[in-house]
Design a protein around this motif. Structure first.
Motif, PDB file in Angstrom:
ATOM      1  N   GLU A 233       0.813  -1.210   0.000  1.00  0.00           N
ATOM      2  CA  GLU A 233       0.000   0.000   0.000  1.00  0.00           C
ATOM      3  C   GLU A 233       0.849   1.264   0.000  1.00  0.00           C
ATOM      4  N   PHE A 234       1.841   1.321   0.901  1.00  0.00           N
ATOM      5  CA  PHE A 234       2.548   2.592   1.029  1.00  0.00           C
ATOM      6  C   PHE A 234       3.554   2.835  -0.094  1.00  0.00           C
ATOM      7  N   ILE A 235       4.089   1.785  -0.714  1.00  0.00           N
ATOM      8  CA  ILE A 235       5.042   2.014  -1.809  1.00  0.00           C
ATOM      9  C   ILE A 235       4.344   2.638  -3.023  1.00  0.00           C
ATOM     10  N   PRO A 236       3.199   2.110  -3.504  1.00  0.00           N
ATOM     11  CA  PRO A 236       2.533   2.840  -4.591  1.00  0.00           C
ATOM     12  C   PRO A 236       2.051   4.215  -4.140  1.00  0.00           C
ATOM     13  N   ALA A 237       1.704   4.359  -2.854  1.00  0.00           N
ATOM     14  CA  ALA A 237       1.271   5.673  -2.357  1.00  0.00           C
ATOM     15  C   ALA A 237       2.397   6.693  -2.420  1.00  0.00           C
ATOM     16  N   GLN A 238       3.652   6.229  -2.434  1.00  0.00           N
ATOM     17  CA  GLN A 238       4.775   7.152  -2.583  1.00  0.00           C
ATOM     18  C   GLN A 238       4.755   7.866  -3.936  1.00  0.00           C
ATOM     19  N   TYR A 239       4.022   7.297  -4.887  1.00  0.00           N
ATOM     20  CA  TYR A 239       3.963   7.948  -6.202  1.00  0.00           C
ATOM     21  C   TYR A 239       2.885   9.027  -6.263  1.00  0.00           C
ATOM     22  N   TRP A 240       2.076   9.149  -5.247  1.00  0.00           N
ATOM     23  CA  TRP A 240       1.002  10.140  -5.251  1.00  0.00           C
ATOM     24  C   TRP A 240       1.519  11.578  -5.415  1.00  0.00           C
ATOM     25  N   PRO A 241       2.583  12.015  -4.708  1.00  0.00           N
ATOM     26  CA  PRO A 241       3.077  13.384  -4.906  1.00  0.00           C
ATOM     27  C   PRO A 241       3.505  13.688  -6.343  1.00  0.00           C
ATOM     28  N   GLN A 314      -2.371  23.617  -3.307  1.00  0.00           N
ATOM     29  CA  GLN A 314      -3.179  22.448  -3.661  1.00  0.00           C
ATOM     30  C   GLN A 314      -2.335  21.171  -3.596  1.00  0.00           C
ATOM     31  N   PHE A 315      -1.104  21.294  -4.052  1.00  0.00           N
ATOM     32  CA  PHE A 315      -0.205  20.136  -4.010  1.00  0.00           C
ATOM     33  C   PHE A 315       0.047  19.690  -2.570  1.00  0.00           C
ATOM     34  N   ALA A 316       0.390  20.642  -1.706  1.00  0.00           N
ATOM     35  CA  ALA A 316       0.663  20.296  -0.309  1.00  0.00           C
ATOM     36  C   ALA A 316      -0.556  19.658   0.344  1.00  0.00           C
ATOM     37  N   ALA A 317      -1.732  20.215   0.107  1.00  0.00           N
ATOM     38  CA  ALA A 317      -2.959  19.670   0.693  1.00  0.00           C
ATOM     39  C   ALA A 317      -3.195  18.240   0.232  1.00  0.00           C
ATOM     40  N   ALA A 318      -2.921  17.971  -1.047  1.00  0.00           N
ATOM     41  CA  ALA A 318      -3.136  16.629  -1.599  1.00  0.00           C
ATOM     42  C   ALA A 318      -2.151  15.626  -1.004  1.00  0.00           C
ATOM     43  N   VAL A 319      -0.902  16.046  -0.798  1.00  0.00           N
ATOM     44  CA  VAL A 319       0.110  15.148  -0.237  1.00  0.00           C
ATOM     45  C   VAL A 319      -0.201  14.850   1.223  1.00  0.00           C
ATOM     46  N   TRP A 320      -0.678  15.849   1.954  1.00  0.00           N
ATOM     47  CA  TRP A 320      -1.028  15.632   3.355  1.00  0.00           C
ATOM     48  C   TRP A 320      -2.273  14.753   3.491  1.00  0.00           C
ATOM     49  N   SER A 321      -3.189  14.873   2.557  1.00  0.00           N
ATOM     50  CA  SER A 321      -4.415  14.053   2.617  1.00  0.00           C
ATOM     51  C   SER A 321      -4.139  12.614   2.224  1.00  0.00           C
ATOM     52  N   THR A 342       9.754  17.625  -0.163  1.00  0.00           N
ATOM     53  CA  THR A 342      10.693  17.399  -1.258  1.00  0.00           C
ATOM     54  C   THR A 342      11.200  15.961  -1.305  1.00  0.00           C
ATOM     55  N   GLY A 343      10.934  15.166  -0.243  1.00  0.00           N
ATOM     56  CA  GLY A 343      11.376  13.777  -0.253  1.00  0.00           C
ATOM     57  C   GLY A 343      10.709  12.980  -1.356  1.00  0.00           C
ATOM     58  N   LEU A 344       9.386  13.008  -1.383  1.00  0.00           N
ATOM     59  CA  LEU A 344       8.623  12.323  -2.431  1.00  0.00           C
ATOM     60  C   LEU A 344       8.224  13.273  -3.552  1.00  0.00           C
ATOM     61  N   GLY A 345       8.418  14.571  -3.333  1.00  0.00           N
ATOM     62  CA  GLY A 345       8.010  15.571  -4.320  1.00  0.00           C
ATOM     63  C   GLY A 345       9.177  16.309  -4.921  1.00  0.00           C
ATOM     64  N   GLY A 346      10.207  15.582  -5.311  1.00  0.00           N
ATOM     65  CA  GLY A 346      11.353  16.209  -5.945  1.00  0.00           C
ATOM     66  C   GLY A 346      11.073  16.553  -7.407  1.00  0.00           C
ATOM     67  N   SER A 351      16.424  19.810 -17.900  1.00  0.00           N
ATOM     68  CA  SER A 351      16.249  19.505 -19.315  1.00  0.00           C
ATOM     69  C   SER A 351      15.554  20.644 -20.050  1.00  0.00           C
ATOM     70  N   SER A 352      16.369  21.475 -20.727  1.00  0.00           N
ATOM     71  CA  SER A 352      15.853  22.579 -21.562  1.00  0.00           C
ATOM     72  C   SER A 352      14.895  23.478 -20.799  1.00  0.00           C
ATOM     73  N   GLY A 353      15.128  23.597 -19.484  1.00  0.00           N
ATOM     74  CA  GLY A 353      14.281  24.473 -18.701  1.00  0.00           C
ATOM     75  C   GLY A 353      12.912  23.901 -18.385  1.00  0.00           C
ATOM     76  N   LYS A 354      12.628  22.697 -18.870  1.00  0.00           N
ATOM     77  CA  LYS A 354      11.332  22.077 -18.616  1.00  0.00           C
ATOM     78  C   LYS A 354      11.440  21.177 -17.389  1.00  0.00           C
ATOM     79  N   CYS A 355      10.549  21.397 -16.443  1.00  0.00           N
ATOM     80  CA  CYS A 355      10.608  20.643 -15.193  1.00  0.00           C
ATOM     81  C   CYS A 355       9.771  19.370 -15.264  1.00  0.00           C
ATOM     82  N   LYS A 356      10.185  18.390 -14.478  1.00  0.00           N
ATOM     83  CA  LYS A 356       9.446  17.140 -14.365  1.00  0.00           C
ATOM     84  C   LYS A 356       9.662  16.573 -12.965  1.00  0.00           C
ATOM     85  N   PRO A 357       8.719  15.783 -12.478  1.00  0.00           N
ATOM     86  CA  PRO A 357       8.895  15.206 -11.146  1.00  0.00           C
ATOM     87  C   PRO A 357       9.968  14.136 -11.147  1.00  0.00           C
TER      88      PRO A 357
END
Length: 536
Positions: A233-241, A314-321, A342-346, A351-357
Motif C-alpha cells: 500500500e505505502f510504496i505505490p502511495a509514494q507515487y502520489w506526490p 493544492q499540491f501540499a494539501a493533496a500530499v497531506w491528505s 521534497t522527499g517524495l516531491g522532488g 532539461s531545456s528548462g522544462k521541469c518534471k517530477p
C-alpha cells in the motif's frame, strides 16, 4: 524427538523445526575459523554451494546514532571469523549469500540478525558494529547484490515476475539467515546463543515485523525502526506526490515546498505546549495551505523572491491528505505536515528548462518493474485512473507476499518474544500513520499487545534518523533489558543529533519517548531536559 544438540533452547528449537542440522563439533575444530568447522551446515530444500571462512580484523568507529546501530561508545578493532555461505534452493533459479561474523575471543553469548534498506536485503558491512560489541551476527543478500537494479533480479528472461526471488527478498532468505547464523554460532563456540535479536530500520523494520508474524520463534527480541510495513500500500502511495504534480501541471521549486512546510510547523508547533520547531501532535495540526497563497518567500538557491502559488497549496494539501479513490475515499495515508515535501516531491528542471517530477526510486521501481512489468515505462503517461488501478493490483497480487501487515502476533507472544518499534513523526518516505494503523489493528486483535509489543513515536525525526527531533539510539539496550531482565520500557530514551552544519554549541536535547497512544507533552522547565516533558 529433538536432538540433544539443541537442548531446550528457543533458538535450537527453531533450528530443529526448520530441519537445520549440524553435527556435534569436534573439539579440534571448536573456535577454529576454517571451512571444515562449518562444513556440517545444511538447509532443508537447499544445497550449500560454497563455504568461505577467514579471520579478519574488523574496525568500528564510536557511534550511537546510525541506522541499525548498537549503543556502542567504543572504537578500535576486533578479531572476527567471517563466514560466507552460498546456497541455492533446489528447483529454483536463485543463489543466496549469507554472511555470519563471529568475534573470536569476546563473544557475549548473544546472536543478532541485521536488516537491510530499500531493495537491499542486507549487507556484510552491517555486521561490523554488532561483532565489535560481542555479538555473533548474520545478514543476507536475499539472492541479489546490493548494487543490482530491481529489473535484473525481479524479472526473469521472459520479462515475467521472478516470484521466488521476491519471496527470498521478502521473507525466506531472512529467516534462513537466522537459522544459518545460529547454527554457525553453535559450531564455532560449541553452544547456541542464549538470546537472539533482530535489529533493523526501514526495510529492516519491515523484516522485523515479518519475522514476528511468520517466524515467531526465530528471535527473542526485535527492534524494528520506521518499518516499511504495509509495503503493497505505502510504496505505490509514494507515487502520489509526483502524480499530483502532473495533474496540476505544476512543479514547485524546493524553496516553495520548504516554505509551506515551515509555515505548517510554525502553526502547529505549540500544540504540545512549547514552541521548539517540532510538531509533536501532528494529528491535531489543521494548517490550511490555502491561507498562505500569495505570501512572499525568499529562495536562497535562486536568489529570488517568489509568492506561494495556489497550485503549490493544492499540491501540499493533496500530499497531506494522501492517495484516494475517485469517490474521495482514502487509499492510503499522506505525509504529516512537518515531513519534508521534497522527499517524495522532488523535481528536475535541468532539461531545456522544462521541469518534471523525480519520483522516489522505490515508487518508480514498484510502478514500472513490479506492477507494469516494464522497467522502461514512461510514468508521465500514468494518470489518476491508471494509478488507482495499479494501486488495487498491488494490494491484490502482493499483499500476501510482501505486505507484512498481519495483525496476529499471538504466536510471537506465546513464544515469549518482545518487539520495540519506533517511527519518526517527520518521516518523509515511510508514512508515519501507516505504523499507527498497524499497531491499532494488532491492539484490536489482541488487547494484551502492550505486554510484548510497544510502539514509540519520535517527534521531529525523519526516516530512520535526521531532523531536529529526539532519536532513540539506545532502543536496542531497552530491548535487551526487556528480554533478559523483564524490564518493559515505559519510555524510550532519545536525544537530538545536531546536524554537521550546526554550531558546536548547539545543545543536545533529551527526552523520554512515549509509548503509543500517549504523546510527549511539555510541562515546564528547560526544554533541553527530559524532565520538562511528560507522556500524556
Amino acid at each position: 524427538m529433538l536432538s540433544p544438540l539443541f537442548g531446550g533452547c528457543r533458538g535450537g528449537l527453531a533450528l530443529a523445526l526448520l530441519g537445520i542440522s549440524v553435527a556435534e563439533p569436534l573439539r579440534s575444530t571448536k573456535g577454529v575459523c576454517t571451512d571444515a568447522t562449518f562444513a556440517p551446515l545444511t538447509l532443508p530444500n537447499a544445497n550449500i554451494v560454497s563455504l568461505d571462512s577467514v579471520i579478519a580484523h574488523t574496525a568500528w568507529p564510536a557511534s550511537s546514532d546510525l541506522i541499525n546501530a548498537f549503543p556502542s561508545t567504543k572504537n578500535g578493532t576486533v578479531e572476527v571469523c567471517q563466514v560466507t555461505i552460498k546456497y541455492k534452493h533446489r528447483g529454483q533459479n536463485d543463489t543466496i549469500n549469507t554472511w555470519v561474523w563471529l568475534p573470536v575471543t569476546s563473544w557475549n553469548g548473544r546472536f543478532v540478525g541485521m536488516g537491510g534498506s530499500g531493495w537491499v536485503t542486507g549487507t556484510a558491512s552491517s555486521l561490523a558494529q554488532p561483532v565489535f560489541d560481542g555479538y555473533s551476527a548474520a545478514s543476507t543478500d536475499g539472492g541479489h547484490s546490493a548494487s543490482a537494479s530491481l529489473q535484473s533480479w525481479a524479472l526473469d528472461s521472459n520479462g515475467d515476475l521472478n516470484w521466488k526471488l521476491l519471496e527470498d527478498f521478502s521473507s525466506v532468505a531472512v529467516d534462513e539467515a537466522a537459522s544459518l547464523g545460529k547454527a554457525a554460532t553453535r559450531l564455532f563456540y560449541g553452544s547456541l546463543p542464549k538470546y537472539s535479536y533482530w535489529n533493523g530500520c526501514s526495510t529492516g523494520g519491515r523484516q522485523g515485523h515479518m519475522l514476528a508474524q511468520e517466524f515467531p520463534t526465530q528471535y527473542d527480541g526485535i527492534l524494528a525502526g520506521s518499518p516499511a510495513i504495509n509495503w503493497d500500500e505505502f510504496i505505490p502511495a509514494q507515487y502520489w506526490p509526483p502524480l499530483m504534480m502532473q495533474e496540476l501541471n505544476y512543479y514547485p521549486p524546493p524553496c516553495e515546498l520548504e516554505a509551506i512546510t515551515d509555515l505548517a510547523i510554525s502553526t502547529c508547533d505549540e500544540l504540545d505546549g512549547v514552541k521548539d520547531g517540532i510538531v509533536a501532535l501532528p494529528g491535531l495540526c489543521q494548517f490550511d495551505p490555502s491561507t498562505v497563497i500569495g505570501k512572499e518567500v525568499n529562495c536562497a538557491d535562486t536568489n529570488s523572491i517568489i509568492k506561494l502559488s495556489e497550485k503549490s497549496a493544492q499540491f501540499a494539501a493533496a500530499v497531506w491528505s494522501g492517495a484516494n479513490n475517485s469517490d474521495g475515499s482514502s487509499l492510503w495515508y499522506g505525509l504529516t505536515h512537518d515531513a519534508p515535501l521534497t522527499g517524495l516531491g522532488g523535481i528536475d528542471c535541468s532539461s531545456s528548462g522544462k521541469c518534471k517530477p523525480t519520483p522516489f526510486f522505490l515508487a518508480t521501481d514498484w510502478m514500472t518493474t513490479i506492477l507494469s512489468r516494464d522497467p522502461s515505462r514512461d510514468l508521465s503517461t500514468i494518470g489518476l485512473q491508471d494509478f488507482r488501478r495499479l494501486f488495487h493490483t498491488s494490494l491484490k497480487k502482493f499483499g500476501s507476499i510482501i505486505g507484512t501487515r498481519n495483525p496476529d502476533l499471538t504466536k510471537f507472544r506465546d513464544a515469549g518474544g518482545k518487539m520495540i518499534t519506533w517511527h519518526g513523526m517527520k518521516d518523509q518516505y515511510a508514512f508515519y500513520n501507516g505504523t499507527i494503523d498497524y499497531y491499532d489493528r494488532v491492539r484490536d486483535f489482541d488487547a494484551r499487545v502492550h505486554d510484548y509489543y510497544r510502539f514509540f513515536s519520535a517527534p521531529g525525526v525523519e526516516h530512520c534518523g535526521g531532523g531536529p527531533g529526539w532519536f532513540p539510539g539506545n532502543g536496542f539496550d531497552a530491548l535487551v533489558d526487556w528480554v533478559e531482565k523483564g524490564k518493559a520500557p515505559d519510555t524510550l530514551f532519545a536525544h537530538t543529533i545536531p546536524a554537521a552544519a550546526e554550531s558546536a554549541s548547539t545543545p543536545i536535547r533529551k527526552a523520554n519517548l512515549c509509548p503509543y497512544p500517549k504523546v510527549l507533552t511539555y510541562v515546564k522547565g528547560n526544554i533541553n531536559k527530559s524532565s520538562s516533558f511528560i507522556c500524556r
